[in-house]
Design a protein around this motif. Structure first.
Motif, mmCIF file in Angstrom:
data_model
loop_
_atom_site.group_PDB
_atom_site.id
_atom_site.type_symbol
_atom_site.label_atom_id
_atom_site.label_comp_id
_atom_site.label_asym_id
_atom_site.label_seq_id
_atom_site.Cartn_x
_atom_site.Cartn_y
_atom_site.Cartn_z
ATOM 1 N N LEU A 32 12.762 -17.984 24.325
ATOM 2 C CA LEU A 32 14.221 -18.084 24.336
ATOM 3 C C LEU A 32 14.814 -17.710 22.984
ATOM 4 N N LYS A 58 20.712 -15.320 29.157
ATOM 5 C CA LYS A 58 21.191 -16.239 30.205
ATOM 6 C C LYS A 58 20.220 -16.271 31.377
ATOM 7 N N GLU A 60 16.959 -15.613 31.263
ATOM 8 C CA GLU A 60 15.761 -16.324 30.792
ATOM 9 C C GLU A 60 16.028 -17.828 30.698
ATOM 10 N N TRP A 61 17.216 -18.196 30.238
ATOM 11 C CA TRP A 61 17.590 -19.606 30.131
ATOM 12 C C TRP A 61 17.622 -20.259 31.510
ATOM 13 N N ASP A 62 18.242 -19.594 32.472
ATOM 14 C CA ASP A 62 18.322 -20.152 33.828
ATOM 15 C C ASP A 62 16.934 -20.338 34.431
ATOM 16 N N SER A 64 14.203 -20.978 32.743
ATOM 17 C CA SER A 64 13.493 -22.037 32.004
ATOM 18 C C SER A 64 14.153 -23.405 32.118
ATOM 19 N N LYS A 65 15.412 -23.424 32.512
ATOM 20 C CA LYS A 65 16.186 -24.670 32.463
ATOM 21 C C LYS A 65 15.611 -25.772 33.360
ATOM 22 N N ILE A 80 22.892 -27.419 25.299
ATOM 23 C CA ILE A 80 22.648 -25.977 25.172
ATOM 24 C C ILE A 80 23.507 -25.219 26.173
ATOM 25 N N ASP A 81 23.639 -25.748 27.390
ATOM 26 C CA ASP A 81 24.517 -25.118 28.382
ATOM 27 C C ASP A 81 25.961 -25.033 27.886
ATOM 28 N N LEU A 84 26.171 -22.438 25.224
ATOM 29 C CA LEU A 84 26.042 -21.107 25.819
ATOM 30 C C LEU A 84 27.353 -20.670 26.463
ATOM 31 N N LEU A 110 17.148 -25.541 20.435
ATOM 32 C CA LEU A 110 15.867 -25.182 21.051
ATOM 33 C C LEU A 110 14.704 -25.625 20.172
#
Length: 125
Positions: A32, A58, A60-62, A64-65, A80-81, A84, A110
């Motif tokens: 990330l 975004k 990659e974040w979704d 991993s979230k 973090i959301d 973002l 992170l």
């Protein structure tokens, strides 16, 4: 004798699980952060028009979230959301300074997420 073996197996399972979770968090955080550094380069080069790097982060974040929600504190993921969402807004407004501040904040969160969940003596006590 059987009790000692059971205790050893349980202890090894706890330590093994802790190290596996730590490794997964570290790897996920590094991926990330690498994607976020691409976003940072876009902002620094004033190439904020197409949002390609930000959209890749975004995505990659979704992905991993959900895993991060299971392994860490939900509040960290929520923060973090929020950051973002601020970053997306600053991208739309072409506010480079605020976007860089959001990027630094997300990177810090992170990194802290991994450190807060790592298997260290400080975190155990």
């Amino acid at each position: 004798m059987r009790d000692i073996i059971i205790v050893l197996v349980i202890t090894l399972a706890v330590f093994g699980g802790s190290f596996a979770v730590d490794k997964k968090l570290e790897d996920s955080g590094k991926e990330l952060i690498n994607k976020l550094e691409i976003v940072q380069q876009e902002v620094e080069s004033k190439d904020m028009y197409d949002m390609a790097g930000l959209k890749a982060f975004k995505k990659e974040w979704d992905a991993s979230k959900d895993m991060l929600n299971r392994l860490t504190n939900h509040q960290s993921v929520d923060e973090i959301d929020i950051e973002l969402n601020k970053l997306f807004k600053n991208y739309e407004l072409m506010d480079e300074t605020e976007a860089l501040m959001n990027i630094i904040e997300i990177k810090t969160m992170l990194d802290d997420m991994h450190k807060g969940e790592s298997f260290t003596l400080t975190n155990i006590l």
